[in-house]
Motif scaffolding. Sequence first.
Motif, PDB file in Angstrom:
ATOM      1  N   LYS A   1      29.123  -8.679 -25.066  1.00  0.00           N
ATOM      2  CA  LYS A   1      27.961  -8.924 -25.916  1.00  0.00           C
ATOM      3  C   LYS A   1      28.177  -8.361 -27.314  1.00  0.00           C
ATOM      4  O   LYS A   1      28.609  -7.227 -27.473  1.00  0.00           O
ATOM      5  CB  LYS A   1      26.722  -8.283 -25.283  1.00  0.00           C
ATOM      6  CG  LYS A   1      25.447  -8.460 -26.081  1.00  0.00           C
ATOM      7  CD  LYS A   1      24.243  -7.910 -25.348  1.00  0.00           C
ATOM      8  CE  LYS A   1      24.288  -6.403 -25.218  1.00  0.00           C
ATOM      9  NZ  LYS A   1      23.026  -5.875 -24.632  1.00  0.00           N
TER      10      LYS A   1
ATOM     11  N   GLU B   1      29.080 -12.510 -20.521  1.00  0.00           N
ATOM     12  CA  GLU B   1      28.178 -12.624 -21.664  1.00  0.00           C
ATOM     13  C   GLU B   1      26.728 -12.580 -21.201  1.00  0.00           C
ATOM     14  O   GLU B   1      26.385 -13.076 -20.130  1.00  0.00           O
ATOM     15  CB  GLU B   1      28.427 -13.931 -22.426  1.00  0.00           C
ATOM     16  CG  GLU B   1      29.733 -13.961 -23.220  1.00  0.00           C
ATOM     17  CD  GLU B   1      29.692 -13.093 -24.469  1.00  0.00           C
ATOM     18  OE1 GLU B   1      28.610 -12.564 -24.803  1.00  0.00           O
ATOM     19  OE2 GLU B   1      30.743 -12.947 -25.115  1.00  0.00           O
ATOM     20  N   ASN B   2      25.873 -11.989 -22.043  1.00  0.00           N
ATOM     21  CA  ASN B   2      24.450 -11.843 -21.738  1.00  0.00           C
ATOM     22  C   ASN B   2      23.579 -12.922 -22.356  1.00  0.00           C
ATOM     23  O   ASN B   2      22.448 -13.117 -21.898  1.00  0.00           O
ATOM     24  CB  ASN B   2      23.934 -10.496 -22.272  1.00  0.00           C
ATOM     25  CG  ASN B   2      24.510  -9.321 -21.540  1.00  0.00           C
ATOM     26  OD1 ASN B   2      25.695  -9.026 -21.659  1.00  0.00           O
ATOM     27  ND2 ASN B   2      23.681  -8.634 -20.771  1.00  0.00           N
ATOM     28  N   ARG B   3      24.087 -13.575 -23.395  1.00  0.00           N
ATOM     29  CA  ARG B   3      23.253 -14.499 -24.155  1.00  0.00           C
ATOM     30  C   ARG B   3      23.921 -15.864 -24.256  1.00  0.00           C
ATOM     31  O   ARG B   3      25.103 -15.969 -24.596  1.00  0.00           O
ATOM     32  CB  ARG B   3      23.006 -13.957 -25.569  1.00  0.00           C
ATOM     33  CG  ARG B   3      22.281 -12.612 -25.583  1.00  0.00           C
ATOM     34  CD  ARG B   3      22.271 -12.008 -26.960  1.00  0.00           C
ATOM     35  NE  ARG B   3      21.578 -10.723 -26.991  1.00  0.00           N
ATOM     36  CZ  ARG B   3      21.624  -9.868 -27.997  1.00  0.00           C
ATOM     37  NH1 ARG B   3      22.338 -10.161 -29.077  1.00  0.00           N
ATOM     38  NH2 ARG B   3      20.964  -8.720 -27.941  1.00  0.00           N
TER      39      ARG B   3
END
Length: 243
Positions: free
Chosen positions: A43, A63-65
């Motif tokens: 991230k 990945e977070n987004r």
Amino acid sequence: MVHPSAPTGGVAARLADVRGRVRAAALAAGRDPAQIRILLATKTLPPAVIRAAIAAGGTLIGENRVQEVLAKADELADVPHETHFIGHLQSNKVTMVLPHISCLQTLDSAALADRLQARLETMDRGLDVLVQVNVSGEATKSGVPPAEVADLVAAIARHPRLVLRGFMTIGLNSPDRAAVRRGYAELAGIRARAAAEGWPGAAVATELSMGMSGDYADAIAEGATIVRLGSAVFGPRTPVPAR
């Protein structure tokens, strides 16, 4: 948003150091270090930094987004790696993210399972998933309550495009290591119940994704097979406001 100035220097050395620490934690717990994979939480990091980590052998990233997955996909397309999605996934972003990930670690509702199945049918492909469980009970964390995991697993089993690979949690936000470990032990217990009771669709649900840079040794002691590490490898990162 990707942070524009994250440093590349030292990533390989820090990754090697973390590998050694993970190995030591596994051996201390009487476990085979080969059972544990390091997922690099990337991230806010730009593709150049991620490429340096991949070149050093860190080929599993998370990945977070969704917007970051999309922003980095083209620049990482030529380097062999595997991307897991480890943030909360909104149903309206499923179509955008699916072409770029091999595993969703944060499946936490039957409605999201329905949406994934429908989209995967049109793509004619499958997807590995982990059920996210909120073992801490904190309102700020996503995940299904432990008491509802069996029902969600049953719902996932009705979707042939989804392959349940295991369970994921974010540890309790507390300096009390014993309390944090109890949460990880609870997730391990859920995996054990799924196997012992023969939950439908859980035949290959062996993964436990738990533990981050501050507590991965405790997670390994409780059975983690994937530890999600960011600052331990990349160093502190300046927060970048969401847009």
